[in-house]
Each structure stands twice: as C-alpha cells, then as structure tokens.
Design a protein around this motif. Structure first.
Motif, short mmCIF file in Angstrom:
data_model
loop_
_atom_site.label_atom_id
_atom_site.label_comp_id
_atom_site.label_asym_id
_atom_site.label_seq_id
_atom_site.Cartn_x
_atom_site.Cartn_y
_atom_site.Cartn_z
N GLY A 1 -6.34 -1.81 2.20
CA GLY A 1 -5.19 -1.68 1.07
C GLY A 1 -5.61 -0.39 0.56
O GLY A 1 -6.66 -0.03 0.42
N GLN A 2 -4.29 0.11 -0.24
CA GLN A 2 -4.56 1.40 -0.93
C GLN A 2 -4.03 1.12 -2.13
O GLN A 2 -3.13 0.48 -2.60
N ILE B 1 -23.14 12.81 6.92
CA ILE B 1 -23.43 13.46 5.74
C ILE B 1 -24.54 14.23 5.58
O ILE B 1 -24.27 15.06 4.38
N ILE C 1 -8.76 3.52 -0.69
CA ILE C 1 -8.59 2.91 0.43
C ILE C 1 -9.94 1.93 0.70
O ILE C 1 -10.82 2.30 0.96
N GLU D 1 -17.21 12.50 -2.79
CA GLU D 1 -16.35 11.61 -1.97
C GLU D 1 -16.88 11.14 -0.68
O GLU D 1 -16.74 9.97 -0.08
N LYS D 2 -17.65 11.92 -0.05
CA LYS D 2 -18.47 11.40 1.18
C LYS D 2 -19.59 10.36 0.64
O LYS D 2 -19.69 9.53 1.29
N LYS E 1 -14.90 11.18 9.49
CA LYS E 1 -15.77 10.24 9.79
C LYS E 1 -16.74 10.58 10.86
O LYS E 1 -17.89 10.12 10.88
N SER F 1 0.83 -1.19 0.05
CA SER F 1 0.03 -0.04 0.04
C SER F 1 0.85 1.46 -0.06
O SER F 1 0.35 2.50 0.00
N PRO G 1 -15.86 18.01 6.30
CA PRO G 1 -16.92 17.19 5.75
C PRO G 1 -16.51 15.80 5.63
O PRO G 1 -17.15 14.78 5.82
N LEU G 2 -15.12 15.47 5.40
CA LEU G 2 -14.75 14.10 5.06
C LEU G 2 -14.20 13.46 6.29
O LEU G 2 -13.60 12.19 6.01
N SER H 1 -6.85 10.81 4.92
CA SER H 1 -7.89 10.15 5.53
C SER H 1 -8.11 10.14 6.94
O SER H 1 -6.80 10.22 7.69
N GLU I 1 -18.24 6.86 0.15
CA GLU I 1 -17.90 6.25 1.38
C GLU I 1 -19.28 5.18 1.99
O GLU I 1 -19.25 4.34 2.81
N LYS I 2 -20.37 5.81 1.25
CA LYS I 2 -21.74 5.17 1.81
C LYS I 2 -22.02 4.32 0.91
O LYS I 2 -23.02 3.35 1.48
N TYR J 1 -24.41 17.22 2.59
CA TYR J 1 -24.24 18.33 3.58
C TYR J 1 -24.07 19.69 2.46
O TYR J 1 -24.41 20.67 3.15
N PHE K 1 -13.30 2.66 2.20
CA PHE K 1 -12.86 3.60 3.29
C PHE K 1 -12.97 4.89 3.05
O PHE K 1 -13.31 6.03 3.64
N ARG K 2 -12.05 5.18 1.98
CA ARG K 2 -11.88 6.69 1.44
C ARG K 2 -11.55 6.41 -0.02
O ARG K 2 -10.96 5.71 -0.44
#
Lengths: 156, 238, 413
Positions: free
Chosen positions: C341-342, A148, C359, C84-85, A144, A27, A141-142, A58, C88-89, B128, C370-371
């Motif tokens: 892993g990335q 959202i 990610i 991007e948010k 965790k 990674s 915003p990003l 992140s 993640e969902k 948001y 995850f991201r």
C-alpha cells in the motif's frame, strides 16, 4: 491516509468519467499515462492544488525478467484544512512519462532526481540531467537490480 | 631535525644551509625549539565540513567549547592551513575534491578524521556512493570517534595532534593510542554545564523511574534467570 | 577592474535591477549561455562545493556580467549517501537513527516525520503523553534550528570580521541550552533516536519540565538582543531588504514550504492546517510576511521562535500522565510490518514540509519498506535558486542562499 479525499475523487471522476475506475484506490488511483498532465492541470486549476509536493518513481521487477515502473505524484492544496492528492502511473520497460514542469516549476529537480536514481525519463523536461550522482555514473541506484554495495573504483 | 611518519628527515634546504656555518648548531637548536613551539600552538584548521559533524565542529568553535584557546584558527581556505579536519561523510562525488584540496595545502600538514563517517563510513560504509573512510584518500593522523563526537572531544583530538606534531619535530614517532582503560579515561577539557548543577539524587530518581516503566531492559536484566538473560529464549516465541 | 580611475570623478555605480517578476516571466534559467546578451562580457564563477557560505557541500556555477549574476546552475549531490536505498534494507525500527542524519540541524523532526508515516500506515493511535512530548520536542527543536540559522545567516552577510560572528556566538549560547535539555532527556546532544513507531523511547526525566521552563525564560529574555543586533542594524537592513524576492504564486509553484513559503505571503502551516501530534489542542498562530525577501524570511523565523516558546510553555506545565508508547516494547526489530500500500504523511519541520512517501510490503514480509521517498523541503528551496538569483549581485547570492536555510544532508540524502 487515503491518497484522495472523497470530494476530490468525486470531482476528478466527474471530469474524467471514462478513464478512471469507479472506486477510489486507497493507495491512489491509477491514471492512464496520456491523462497525466490533464489530471494535474485539472487539480491545479479547478481544485486549487497549487503546491507541488513530490514525485516518486519505483521499480517493480516482474517474474519474467521484464521491468515495470510506477510513478506517483503528490500535490497539496494550501488551504485550511490542507489536503493532498496523489495518483499513480503504471508504465512498462520503456520508462517514459510526460513531465509536469510546464505546470509546476518545482517538478524540475524532483524529476531529475527520479531520472537519476530510478531511471524513469520525463519527456519534455528542459534539463534532464543527473542530479545526485556524478555525470559519468553508470546505472540507476534505486532500481532493485542495482546492488547496494556496487564498487566504484578507485574511490570505493 | 624533523622527521615524518616513517622516520625519514624532511629535506628542508634551510637545514643544509645552516650546517655549513660552524657554531650555529646551538642557535639552530634554539630556533628549532622555537619553531616547534610555535608550530604546535598555532595550528590553523581547514574545515572539510560536509555533514552532521560540521555542526558539532562549529559548536567547538563557538563559545562554550572555545577552540581558540588551543591557538587554533579556522580558515576556510586550504592554502593558509596546517590541519584538515574532515567532519562528515565523504561521497564518491566529493572525494576527488577532498584529494585536490588536500594537495593544495602546504607541507607540513596533518589530517584529523572527525566522526565515524570520516573514520570508516559508519553505516553508510556499504552504500554505492560513500567512500569507506577518509584514510583511503588522504593520510590521517588523528581519529576522533563519535557520531558526532562532542565538541570537547574535538579539543582532545586537537591536543593529541599537538603532541604528535611536537614529537615529530623532535624526531620521535608517537605511540599509537590503545583503547582507553577504564580508570584512565580522558577527561573532557571543559566540564559539561549539566554536570555541575546536577543533583546526585536526580540520577537516582531517574534510574528508579526508568525501572518502574518496565520497558524491557532494566527490569528484565534485574529479575530474569541467567538462561533468558543470555538471550536464548524469547518468552513470546515459546 | 577599473583600478586606474581617479577616486573623486567616478560616479557611483548604478544599483542592479533586481528581478521581482512572476516566475514564468523571469529569465529562463535553461537557456544556453550563448543565447544571453552576446555583447556581455560573461565570466563563469564556480562557488563550492567546499565553500564556507554554501551551508554544506553545494556547488553553484554563476555566470556573471561584472557583478551581476546572469545565469546560475546549481549542482547538488555532493552528500548523496543513498539513504533511500538503505531504507529498503532496514526494518522500520532501524530507520529512526538513519533519518536523524538527514536534516542534522533538526533531527527530532526527522524522526517524527518517519515514524508518523509508519503510524499512519498501521493506524496506530499514539498515546496523548507521547503526542504532547513530541510537540514540545518539535518546538524546542524549531527554536534551536532557527537560532543556528540566524547565526549562520548573519555570518553570511556580516562576515567573521564584520560583526556576524558575534550574533553567532549569542545564538550558539542559547542553542546549547536546548541541546542540554535534549541530552538530559535522551542522552545525546543530537541524533537522539528517541522516537519509535507508536511512541517515544525516553520518558520525561525528573526535573526536566522545570528546566525547560527555565530555559524558555532565558531565551525569551534574550530574543530582544537579536532584535537589537539585527532588526535595528542598518547593515543587516541593507543586505536583506528587497533581496531575493519570491512572490506567493512562484513560491507555491516551486514547492517552497515552511518559513520560506510564509515569508512570501502564503498563510499555510501544516501544524495548523493538517494538525498532527498535539497541535490541534494548542492552536498555532502562523507568522506570515508579505514581502518575500530575505528580510521577510528573517522576520518570519523570529516570530516563529516566539510562537514556539508560547507553545512549549503552554504544554510543559501539564504533560498528561499515562503510557508513552502504544505498542509493546519491540523485542524483535522485524515485528513492525507494513503491508503493501502507498502512504504519504508530512509534518512541518523548521525548514518546511518534510514528507515521507512509503510503499509498504518490502523484504521480510513487510518488515522493510519496498520504496521510501523522503520529500525534503530544502531541495525545493535550492531548486528555486536558478529562478531568483539572476539580476542579483554576487554578494547577494550568499545572502539569498543563507536566507533559504538549506541543509545539504536533506537536499542530497
């Protein structure tokens, strides 16, 4: 795709023998924060990774409630064949990493965006303002912990 | 006499002045009709074009679907325009600007929400930074659904707005659109080019080919038992 | 404004000296405005966010001395949709229709970029039929995107009245032909949702290759019309040659990619240097220009359209038989799981290197990311503006902005 090809990893390992682990992480290697700029400079000036690709921050919330952050940087060698080089920094709740702006002017907006959305501060950046959100926005915003569907009266 | 949405007449000083002159009512009626006709058929459009729908809105102004045939002119300044077409997602950062530009437009003015982002926020609704529909910011007269709507649907929406404008000027309030019934679907203003020279046998062959692929959908629906068709049991899971 | 001076006696105004120096020797765009020439009579001019020439919602604040730009401060973010948010969902099968909306002029390549990183992470071997089809789609999309760019660019520098609108009408005529092809394949004019991790959703319909060949012939016959309308046009020449010069080292350091980078003389194209899809089978002739100005960017894009036509014609005749997806049809959208892993993978879209940094190991045991970070080429093109705008006139700002081919949905995401 491995984050670093074998030749690049060998050269990088040779330049920073004590600071880097022996085996390459698929990674991308975790580099100490104080070597961040030195690694980027070595890749740019000695190995020809002259093209700035991206920086990814992140947010990793820990079980004990503290915050950890990871910042991955990707560079590219514009040759044939072209390869990328990526490495990671792992930082604590202070969330500060040195900027790469003096080496790569293209880092300007990418770092501003990560500061805006994730809240990682890039020390030494000449103009660290919010990029995407309005200037008076609260929160990042990003992360965790950021919902959202956070309302923002009177508009939503 | 022109009315607005609630049936309240516009307080235009011209009407009061004309009422003081006897015998002018016939002339004002004709004048009113002329004004209705010209207002209906020369709607100038201010494109609040933000994202994907803007490209399709440009297509509606280009050569295949020509919005000029409706008498509509696209002017990128609010002070000249009658209609604001909101084409695309409106964010929290952009919404104050939309409101300001809307207030800069002279009365009477109308708004068309083009595409699902402008109508409801689409799948960005819960995010948001996106406002859930432009009608929370400005009053909307016509909604054009789609993601993005086809260019000819923009013409249909503009036609609906013209009907509404004309009814308003006659003192009527148009009925709301229901869901289109199957046999009364609105025909597109201009036929698609692909439709004309498309052979009917091609469609048949395509359907047959997609059935042969066995990709879930069609074959499963044709052959499966009613119980599994209702999605009760997944073969692999059992 | 000098409106009172007599017409005959006024000497022609001196041509502005355009900045062609390397990056670090140019005017520092981060200087406070008071640190510029204190004698100059500076005026702040706000352009956007609702402006017909900014290609979307983009605001740039210009400090001008007369007609010449002294400092430019861009403000993007008016179309930040928090994708991007959202990524993640959502699961990986659900991502494809979302990323269609980033670069809404070239949605095909967006989908390919996002499914490619999932395929790299899971080491899925895509069947050859799907790879060839993806190559054809990407190249057709490149032609459509460059056509739209040419139309809007001539609109920028020519104006609606000045003849720019006629080129736009021509380019939209050809672009519609390609959109019809996509509609025949996927059922949508854009936002196709036709790629999926492991392959494609829609197989080639009957009669599609013949139609593609017909469209290629039509476009190849009409490309000389653009040469006649633009290359041979004196106004186009004057408005674009020598305007907005970016040298090779600056372009690399700013992270420019795609046609913008190749117009600066860097021979770099991911289609050839890091081949994906079926590009290693066809071989790509990379178009490079050395001047680095708006003219070079125009020349590069015109040459790329010719090259795309060649690739499409080469591949369309024998699309290999076989399956079109490597994975079985996904019944549950949570079936595709990417472990922790990335991964980074990039493709060359009409605007440049569109990369995705993934990610893995997010929600639902890895069914969501995850991201997920998207590396947009247009963001770097816009970040170059503070460096290259000073020294140009206000009218050249529109030409430079248009020549970089930004798409705001991609800059802001």
């Amino acid at each position: 795709m491995a984050a670093l090809d074998a030749d690049t990893w060998a050269a990088l390992r040779g330049a920073f023998p004590s600071a880097l682990p022996i085996d390459a992480d698929p990674s991308g290697p975790v580099v100490p924060v104080d070597l961040h700029v030195a690694v980027a400079r070595f890749l740019k000036e000695s190995l020809g990774f002259t093209m700035y690709v991206t920086v990814v921050a992140s947010h990793w919330p820990q079980a004990d409630g503290s915050d950890r952050f990871e910042v991955a940087t990707v560079l590219r060698r514009p040759s044939n064949p072209s390869v990328t080089a990526a490495w990671r920094l792992q930082i604590g709740p202070e969330a500060e990493v040195p900027t790469l702006f003096p080496l790569f002017a293209g880092a300007d907006w990418q770092e501003r965006e990560q500061f805006d959305l994730v809240g990682v501060r890039f020390t030494g950046h000449p103009d660290l303002r919010r990029l995407m959100m309005p200037e008076d926005w609260e929160g990042h915003p990003l992360r965790k912990s950021y919902a959202i569907d956070t309302p923002h009266p009177p508009w939503r | 006499m022109a009315v607005d949405e609630s049936g309240r007449p516009y307080a235009h000083p011209l009407y009061d002045t004309l009422d003081h002159f006897p015998g002018l009512s016939l002339a004002t009626t004709s004048l009113d009709r002329l004004l209705s006709w010209s207002a209906t058929n020369s709607l100038w459009i201010f494109p609040m074009a933000t994202s994907c729908c803007a490209i399709e809105f440009m297509t509606s102004a280009a050569n295949r679907v020509d919005i000029d045939q409706m008498g509509a002119v696209i002017r990128p300044t609010p002070r000249h325009c009658d209609v604001m077409v909101v084409a695309g997602t409106i964010t929290v950062k952009m919404a104050p600007r939309v409101k300001k530009l809307w207030e800069q437009m002279p009365e009477p003015k109308w708004c068309i929400a083009m595409g699902s982002c402008a109508i409801s926020g689409d799948f960005y609704r819960d995010i948001y930074s996106v406002i859930p529909g432009i009608d929370t910011v400005v009053p909307v007269d016509v909604y054009i659904p789609g993601c993005p709507p086809n260019a000819d649907q923009v013409l249909v929406g503009l036609k609906r707005l013209q009907e509404k404008v004309e009814l308003h000027r006659r003192g009527l309030v148009p009925a709301r659109d229901g869901r289109p019934e199957h046999d009364k679907m609105i025909d597109p203003a201009i036929g698609r080019v692909t439709d004309a020279d498309r052979d009917a046998s091609t469609t048949e062959q395509q359907l047959a080919a997609s059935r042969d692929l066995g990709l879930g959908g069609n074959s499963r629906r044709a052959s499966d038992t009613p119980s599994s068709r209702q999605g009760g049991v997944d073969e692999e899971a059992t | 404004m000098g409106s009172s001076t007599s017409h005959g006696a006024a000497p022609p105004p001196p041509a502005p000296t355009r900045d062609v120096r390397p990056l670090r020797m140019r005017v520092n765009p981060f200087l406070d405005i008071d640190q510029y020439d204190p004698e100059a009579d500076l005026m702040a001019l706000n352009m956007g966010p609702q402006h017909p020439s900014t290609h979307g919602v983009f605001r740039i604040k210009l400090f001008i001395d007369g007609e010449v730009v002294v400092k430019a401060v861009p403000y993007p973010g008016y179309l930040h949709r928090g994708v991007e948010k959202l990524c993640e969902k959502l699961t990986f099968a659900q991502l494809v229709p979302i990323v269609d909306k980033h670069d809404y002029v070239a949605p095909m390549t967006n989908e390919q970029a996002i499914v490619r990183v999932v395929e790299e992470a899971l080491k899925i071997e895509v069947p050859r039929r799907a790879r060839v089809l993806r190559t054809i789609l990407a190249e057709l999309q490149r032609i459509a995107s460059h056509l739209l760019w040419l139309g809007t660019f001539t609109l920028d520098i020519g104006g609606t009245i000045g003849g720019g609108a006629s080129v736009m009408m021509y380019t939209f005529r050809e672009r519609e032909l390609i959109l019809d092809l996509f509609e025949m394949l996927t059922g949508a004019r854009f936002h196709y949702n036709t790629h999926t991790p492991g392959g494609n959703r829609h197989d080639v319909p009957v009669g599609w290759p013949e139609r593609v060949k017909k469209v290629c012939d039509v476009i190849a016959a009409r490309l000389p019309e653009y040469t006649a309308a633009c290359t041979d046009n004196d106004v186009f020449d004057l408005r674009s040659r020598g305007v907005g010069v970016i040298d090779a080292a600056t372009a690399l350091e700013l992270g420019l990619s795609g046609p913008n980078l190749r117009a600066s003389g860097v021979d770099h194209d991911l289609r050839r240097d890091a081949p994906y899809h079926a590009y290693d089978e066809v071989g790509v002739n990379v178009a490079v220009a050395t001047d680095g100005d708006c003219w070079a960017r125009y020349i590069v894009r015109m040459a790329e359209m010719e090259e795309s036509l060649r690739i499409v014609r080469l591949l369309i005749d024998d699309i290999p038989q076989g399956p079109i997806t490597a994975l079985k049809p996904v019944k549950l959208h949570t079936q595709i799981k990417v472990p922790a892993g990335q991964h980074y993978a990039a493709i060359d879209t009409p605007r440049g290197e569109l990369g995705t940094y993934l990610i893995g190991g997010g929600a639902e045991k890895g069914a969501a990311a995850f991201r997920l970070k998207i590396r947009p080429p247009s963001l770097h093109a816009m970040a170059a503006l503070p460096w290259i705008l000073p020294g140009n006139t206000v009218s050249d700002v529109v030409a430079i902005l248009g020549s970089l081919d930004p798409i705001m949905g991609e800059v802001d995401r």
